[in-house]
Enzyme design. Structure first.
Site, PDB file in Angstrom:
ATOM      1  N   SER A  14     -44.610  11.852  22.590  1.00 53.47           N
ATOM      2  CA  SER A  14     -43.919  10.776  22.071  1.00 53.47           C
ATOM      3  C   SER A  14     -44.860   9.802  21.010  1.00 53.47           C
ATOM      4  O   SER A  14     -44.041   9.070  20.309  1.00 53.47           O
ATOM      5  CB  SER A  14     -43.486   9.722  23.320  1.00 53.47           C
ATOM      6  OG  SER A  14     -44.796   9.222  23.723  1.00 53.47           O
ATOM      7  N   TYR A  45     -41.223   6.917  25.114  1.00 53.23           N
ATOM      8  CA  TYR A  45     -40.196   7.801  25.701  1.00 53.23           C
ATOM      9  C   TYR A  45     -39.844   7.325  26.925  1.00 53.23           C
ATOM     10  O   TYR A  45     -38.665   7.608  27.708  1.00 53.23           O
ATOM     11  CB  TYR A  45     -40.553   9.351  25.888  1.00 53.23           C
ATOM     12  CG  TYR A  45     -40.446  10.249  24.598  1.00 53.23           C
ATOM     13  CD1 TYR A  45     -40.152   9.501  23.551  1.00 53.23           C
ATOM     14  CD2 TYR A  45     -40.513  11.552  24.786  1.00 53.23           C
ATOM     15  CE1 TYR A  45     -40.184  10.332  22.329  1.00 53.23           C
ATOM     16  CE2 TYR A  45     -40.650  12.439  23.659  1.00 53.23           C
ATOM     17  CZ  TYR A  45     -40.306  11.621  22.372  1.00 53.23           C
ATOM     18  OH  TYR A  45     -40.358  12.684  21.374  1.00 53.23           O
ATOM     19  N   GLY A  46     -40.806   6.603  27.739  1.00 50.49           N
ATOM     20  CA  GLY A  46     -41.065   6.277  29.184  1.00 50.49           C
ATOM     21  C   GLY A  46     -39.728   5.392  29.559  1.00 50.49           C
ATOM     22  O   GLY A  46     -39.355   5.318  30.572  1.00 50.49           O
ATOM     23  N   CYS A  76     -47.118  15.467  27.116  1.00 46.05           N
ATOM     24  CA  CYS A  76     -46.592  14.216  27.522  1.00 46.05           C
ATOM     25  C   CYS A  76     -45.788  14.307  28.927  1.00 46.05           C
ATOM     26  O   CYS A  76     -45.024  15.155  29.244  1.00 46.05           O
ATOM     27  CB  CYS A  76     -45.230  13.652  26.618  1.00 46.05           C
ATOM     28  SG  CYS A  76     -44.244  12.513  26.867  1.00 46.05           S
ATOM     29  N   THR A  78     -43.981  12.224  30.514  1.00 41.98           N
ATOM     30  CA  THR A  78     -42.647  11.799  30.321  1.00 41.98           C
ATOM     31  C   THR A  78     -41.524  12.894  29.921  1.00 41.98           C
ATOM     32  O   THR A  78     -40.734  13.323  30.422  1.00 41.98           O
ATOM     33  CB  THR A  78     -42.257  10.437  29.601  1.00 41.98           C
ATOM     34  OG1 THR A  78     -43.677   9.542  29.914  1.00 41.98           O
ATOM     35  CG2 THR A  78     -40.939   9.931  30.016  1.00 41.98           C
ATOM     36  N   CYS A 186     -50.157   9.760  32.136  1.00 39.42           N
ATOM     37  CA  CYS A 186     -49.657   9.444  30.821  1.00 39.42           C
ATOM     38  C   CYS A 186     -50.790   9.735  29.980  1.00 39.42           C
ATOM     39  O   CYS A 186     -51.726   9.229  29.880  1.00 39.42           O
ATOM     40  CB  CYS A 186     -49.201   8.100  30.681  1.00 39.42           C
ATOM     41  SG  CYS A 186     -48.680   7.711  28.867  1.00 39.42           S
ATOM     42  N   THR A 187     -50.342  10.617  28.942  1.00 44.56           N
ATOM     43  CA  THR A 187     -51.457  11.246  28.040  1.00 44.56           C
ATOM     44  C   THR A 187     -52.057  10.149  27.153  1.00 44.56           C
ATOM     45  O   THR A 187     -53.217  10.468  26.477  1.00 44.56           O
ATOM     46  CB  THR A 187     -51.067  12.245  27.171  1.00 44.56           C
ATOM     47  OG1 THR A 187     -49.875  12.035  26.366  1.00 44.56           O
ATOM     48  CG2 THR A 187     -50.710  13.399  28.079  1.00 44.56           C
ATOM     49  N   HIS A 188     -51.453   8.998  27.047  1.00 40.35           N
ATOM     50  CA  HIS A 188     -51.999   7.906  26.199  1.00 40.35           C
ATOM     51  C   HIS A 188     -53.325   7.186  27.080  1.00 40.35           C
ATOM     52  O   HIS A 188     -54.348   6.853  26.480  1.00 40.35           O
ATOM     53  CB  HIS A 188     -51.196   6.810  25.818  1.00 40.35           C
ATOM     54  CG  HIS A 188     -49.952   7.021  24.741  1.00 40.35           C
ATOM     55  ND1 HIS A 188     -49.024   8.047  24.952  1.00 40.35           N
ATOM     56  CD2 HIS A 188     -49.878   6.748  23.533  1.00 40.35           C
ATOM     57  CE1 HIS A 188     -48.446   7.993  23.957  1.00 40.35           C
ATOM     58  NE2 HIS A 188     -48.821   7.132  23.112  1.00 40.35           N
TER      59      HIS A 188
END
Ligand code: DGL
Length: 266
Positions: A14, A45-46, A76, A78, A186-188
């Site tokens: 995202s 996107y979450g 991602c 999500t 979460c990949t962030h």
């Protein structure tokens, strides 16, 4: 038949967070070219419905397939937990997804309490529920929606006071509740590890799935005879549908000299 081994691996998220996965893949598979899609215009996107997450994931996949990607990494949580089933049914190419690493956390916890920081879309997904049901019933799961974190990262506010305050409000209660493992779902979030350490020191073990995703990518490429073994014409093309400043900050030229970042509407 056209030889696909030197075709790129497609990766989408995202936003800029999936670059944490790109780094793991690039470290493990340095001869593979990649195309990374950062759908920052539509982040996060979450908070979206399952239907919108599926539509956006299809849009991203089509973009990558039009660029001849031989395998797609849904970088991602999500998008994986809401859309990977549909993607696998719809397209022939192999897909690798990412889910919160609750299984390893359940094996490692000594206090039987784990924290899971992820988006609302991931925590509410059927796939996450299904995976959660497979872990030991004795394990207490403290699920926290990381509301606002992705937005701050997308806006380059990684080291802001706002970030520290928000993170503290999510993590300090976990320590009080005796959690000894924190799953970054979460990949962030791997970009927040230094900030998390500043808040809680080494009181909690941080677990994310980046390395496992890279290993899985390698294994699926091998199974499908798709590994690239020639160090020729390797490229890493990043596309972002918003300002590229933050992406550039995360993927500096020193990371890889073959990196090219392009702003493009998609
Ligand atoms: N990197 C995405 C994930 O792993 C961020 C989700 C979002 O856009 O809300 O879940």
């Amino acid at each position: 038949m056209v030889k696909q081994n030197n075709f790129p691996i497609g990766i989408f998220d995202s936003g800029v967070g999936g670059t944490s996965i790109w780094k793991e893949i690039n470290a493990l598979l340095p001869l593979e070219s990649t195309i990374y899609l950062s759908d920052s215009k539509n982040a996060p996107y979450g908070n979206k419905t399952k239907e919108s997450i599926i539509d956006l994931s299809i849009k991203n996949t089509e973009f990558l397939l039009n660029q001849n990607c031989k395998l797609i990494v849904v970088a991602c949580n999500t998008a994986t937990t809401n859309a990977i089933k549909v993607l696998r049914e719809k397209y022939k190419v192999p897909f690798i997804g990412i889910e919160p690493a609750i299984k390893p956390a359940a094996l490692q916890t000594k206090t039987n309490t784990i924290g899971i920081l992820a988006t609302k879309g991931t925590l509410n997904s059927e796939l996450f529920e299904k995976t959660s049901n497979t872990i030991n019933k004795k394990i207490i799961r403290k699920e926290i929606i990381g509301k606002g974190l992705v937005e701050l990262i997308e806006n380059g506010k990684l080291n802001s006071d706002e970030m520290t305050n928000l993170l503290s409000s999510y993590i300090i209660p976990l320590i009080k509740q005796n959690a000894d493992c924190l799953v970054l779902g979460c990949t962030h979030y791997p970009y927040l590890i230094p900030q998390i350490r500043k808040i809680v020191g080494n009181k909690i073990q941080i677990i994310d799935s980046g390395e496992a995703v890279a290993k899985q990518t390698k294994s699926i490429l091998e199974k499908n005879n798709l590994i690239n073994s020639k160090a020729e014409n390797v490229f890493h093309n990043f596309f972002i549908n918003q300002d590229k400043k933050v992406l550039e900050m995360l993927i500096t030229k020193t990371d890889n000299k073959f990196v090219k970042i392009t702003e493009k509407d998609f």
